[in-house]
Design a protein around this motif. Sequence first.
Motif, PDB file in Angstrom:
ATOM      1  N   TRP A  56       0.739  -1.304   0.074  1.00  0.00           N
ATOM      2  CA  TRP A  56      -0.024   0.069   0.008  1.00  0.00           C
ATOM      3  C   TRP A  56       0.848   1.227   0.020  1.00  0.00           C
ATOM      4  O   TRP A  56       0.775   2.139  -0.897  1.00  0.00           O
ATOM      5  CB  TRP A  56      -0.937  -0.077   1.240  1.00  0.00           C
ATOM      6  CG  TRP A  56      -2.255   1.108   1.139  1.00  0.00           C
ATOM      7  CD1 TRP A  56      -2.198   1.856   0.166  1.00  0.00           C
ATOM      8  CD2 TRP A  56      -2.862   1.234   2.221  1.00  0.00           C
ATOM      9  NE1 TRP A  56      -3.367   2.507   0.460  1.00  0.00           N
ATOM     10  CE2 TRP A  56      -3.741   2.356   1.566  1.00  0.00           C
ATOM     11  CE3 TRP A  56      -3.249   0.738   3.560  1.00  0.00           C
ATOM     12  CZ2 TRP A  56      -4.823   2.974   2.752  1.00  0.00           C
ATOM     13  CZ3 TRP A  56      -4.259   1.441   4.121  1.00  0.00           C
ATOM     14  CH2 TRP A  56      -5.111   2.374   3.751  1.00  0.00           C
ATOM     15  N   ALA A  57       2.059   1.319   0.952  1.00  0.00           N
ATOM     16  CA  ALA A  57       2.902   2.346   0.922  1.00  0.00           C
ATOM     17  C   ALA A  57       3.573   2.587  -0.290  1.00  0.00           C
ATOM     18  O   ALA A  57       3.484   3.697  -0.839  1.00  0.00           O
ATOM     19  CB  ALA A  57       3.892   2.141   2.034  1.00  0.00           C
ATOM     20  N   LEU A  58       3.868   1.464  -0.798  1.00  0.00           N
ATOM     21  CA  LEU A  58       4.703   1.613  -2.164  1.00  0.00           C
ATOM     22  C   LEU A  58       3.589   2.384  -3.464  1.00  0.00           C
ATOM     23  O   LEU A  58       4.029   3.169  -4.104  1.00  0.00           O
ATOM     24  CB  LEU A  58       5.141   0.469  -3.011  1.00  0.00           C
ATOM     25  CG  LEU A  58       6.442  -0.228  -2.267  1.00  0.00           C
ATOM     26  CD1 LEU A  58       6.542  -1.616  -2.787  1.00  0.00           C
ATOM     27  CD2 LEU A  58       7.521   0.674  -2.000  1.00  0.00           C
ATOM     28  N   SER A  59       2.368   1.807  -3.455  1.00  0.00           N
ATOM     29  CA  SER A  59       1.452   2.237  -4.294  1.00  0.00           C
ATOM     30  C   SER A  59       1.245   3.739  -4.049  1.00  0.00           C
ATOM     31  O   SER A  59       1.029   4.385  -5.157  1.00  0.00           O
ATOM     32  CB  SER A  59       0.291   1.353  -4.201  1.00  0.00           C
ATOM     33  OG  SER A  59       0.195   0.085  -4.288  1.00  0.00           O
ATOM     34  N   PHE A  60       0.940   4.306  -3.025  1.00  0.00           N
ATOM     35  CA  PHE A  60       0.790   5.614  -2.340  1.00  0.00           C
ATOM     36  C   PHE A  60       1.810   6.565  -2.984  1.00  0.00           C
ATOM     37  O   PHE A  60       1.621   7.452  -3.351  1.00  0.00           O
ATOM     38  CB  PHE A  60       0.687   5.618  -0.927  1.00  0.00           C
ATOM     39  CG  PHE A  60       0.213   6.958  -0.224  1.00  0.00           C
ATOM     40  CD1 PHE A  60      -0.815   7.174  -0.540  1.00  0.00           C
ATOM     41  CD2 PHE A  60       1.302   7.979  -0.083  1.00  0.00           C
ATOM     42  CE1 PHE A  60      -1.540   8.441  -0.148  1.00  0.00           C
ATOM     43  CE2 PHE A  60       0.807   9.135   0.428  1.00  0.00           C
ATOM     44  CZ  PHE A  60      -0.818   9.382   0.315  1.00  0.00           C
TER      45      PHE A  60
END
Lengths: 324, 263
Positions: A300-304
């Motif tokens: 999720w953090a990477l996508s963000f």
Amino acid sequence: MYHDNIIYKKKSNDPQFLLGVAVVLFLGAYLMNLGNSALSHFLHPLLGNAPDSLTARNVAIGLGIAVLGTLNFHVLGRLKFKVQTTVVWIELLILFLAFFDTFDLSYSFILDKIGFLIIQGAATTLYISAVAIVLAFVLALVGAVAKLSNNGLANALASFYTSFFRGVPLLIQIYLIYLGLPQLGYVVDAVPAGILALSLCYGAYMTEIFRAGIQSIPVGQWEASRALNISPFKTLSRVIMPQALRVIIPPTGNQFIAMLKDSSLVSVIGVWELMYLAKTQGRADFRHLEMLITAAMIYWALSFILERVQARIEKRVNRSVARG
Amino acid sequence: MTRTDTAQQRDLAPAAQTSPSMISITGLNKWYGNFHALRDVDLNVATGEILVVCGPSGSGKSTMIRCINHLENFQKGHIQVNGITLTSEAESVSAYRREVGMVFQHFNLFPHMTVLENLCLAQKVVRKRGKQEREAKALALLEKVGIAQKANEFPSRLSGGQQQRVAIARALAMEPKVMLFDEPTSALDPEMVGEVLDVMKTLALEGMTMVCVTHEMGFAREVADRVLFFDHGKVIEQATPAEFFKNPQTERAQKFLSQIIGH
């Protein structure tokens, strides 16, 4: 959406509407038997000791949720847009964390493993996705131009390619490349095989995005270039593509985010990326959920981060329009 | 500038009448499917001549001008510009398009480039001019069309009239022998038409060979050497502006003129 300038009466200030919200929340909580759920556990400090009967607990939690929810709605209505979104984001995040907390996770286990998951897993995931997206970009560009050309051979090659790689599940493509290519005498390592599968698959999707982007440019741009005697190749590279990028980038960013997560499929051929590590690290100690949730958070953090990067690129590509 | 002024000034320049044909079209025929868009068009345009082409919409005038630049294919006939015969082979078209500049109704500027970049692109990738040379050329042309101060703006920041003047400058940067104008003022607000026509008049005075599809009858009267009237894909009338406006021969042209001038 394009908003009108009308000022509507705020529903969040209307007592009748608020009462309606409260009733719906109460009934929802009551009928879903939330008295039995972990939520009631969180509300204990507010409600005192838990009553024994389910009905009483349902009523108690229902009232709690109705009051808190309605109050929250009412207060939010008085805030500015920016504050509203921030507050709601934070509230949802807290609910999310509370949900994870009910799993009774071992945080020490997570802390123990998270470093490895990031340094080995996330790094490999990012590396695979980044190389694959660059290759997919090139494939898509060539594929789109081939599809739009009036050369039958190029068109057939490109349409066969997109048809196959869009039509077959990525998981099967990964197996086909990893297990099939050795039959031809080429033994590929797991990482290159994974990258190849991802780029071929996403290149096929992105071919269609690029094709639509190129076609969205008015013919007048081609004609103006032609009248200036600019060659077809230069017209494409200097006039059409730079404009088409404005149309292409939002869906391409989407594809990149999707690919980042689909790279987890590469774990089936034993690449030590994020998903593979999440599965294997948790297995020995029966701490599956800990690792899966951690991996989820890292994805999720990477996508963000990617979303932010995409927004910046969009802004840059749009600059000629934004100034207008 | 009055009509006689312009005409006289131009007559003092090496005159058009005796020079050889810059454009020569013979037996031009074009079909869109079953629709016969151009019927046996024959046309000679002398060097330095200003030709205005008018006619009702759908009469084939734009199609003809686009054929001259090979933006449209045609099935029958021959077109020559400056002695070069147009065929469909790539080298021929390229040599041929060098001679011809074109200005479109909707400007067709490159929206992702500044005005200066718009003028420099073709100079760079087609004429292979160095950065200094092409920018000097571009700035001189922008000066000429009166918008040098907008060189670093994007087209979207310019008014329609300014954009069309940039488009003219962009075509001129390639040093064409002929300029084609396809309804250059039709998409403009009325108050901006004048500034574009002024630039075109300046070009005319300088001896550029021009073919203009336009409904600006004032421009035709003042600047044109000859007016061509199209209907149903045919040239049905051609005359000097004085004759054409005073005494149109065909009924169709009379009706057309009464309708546009009546407004």
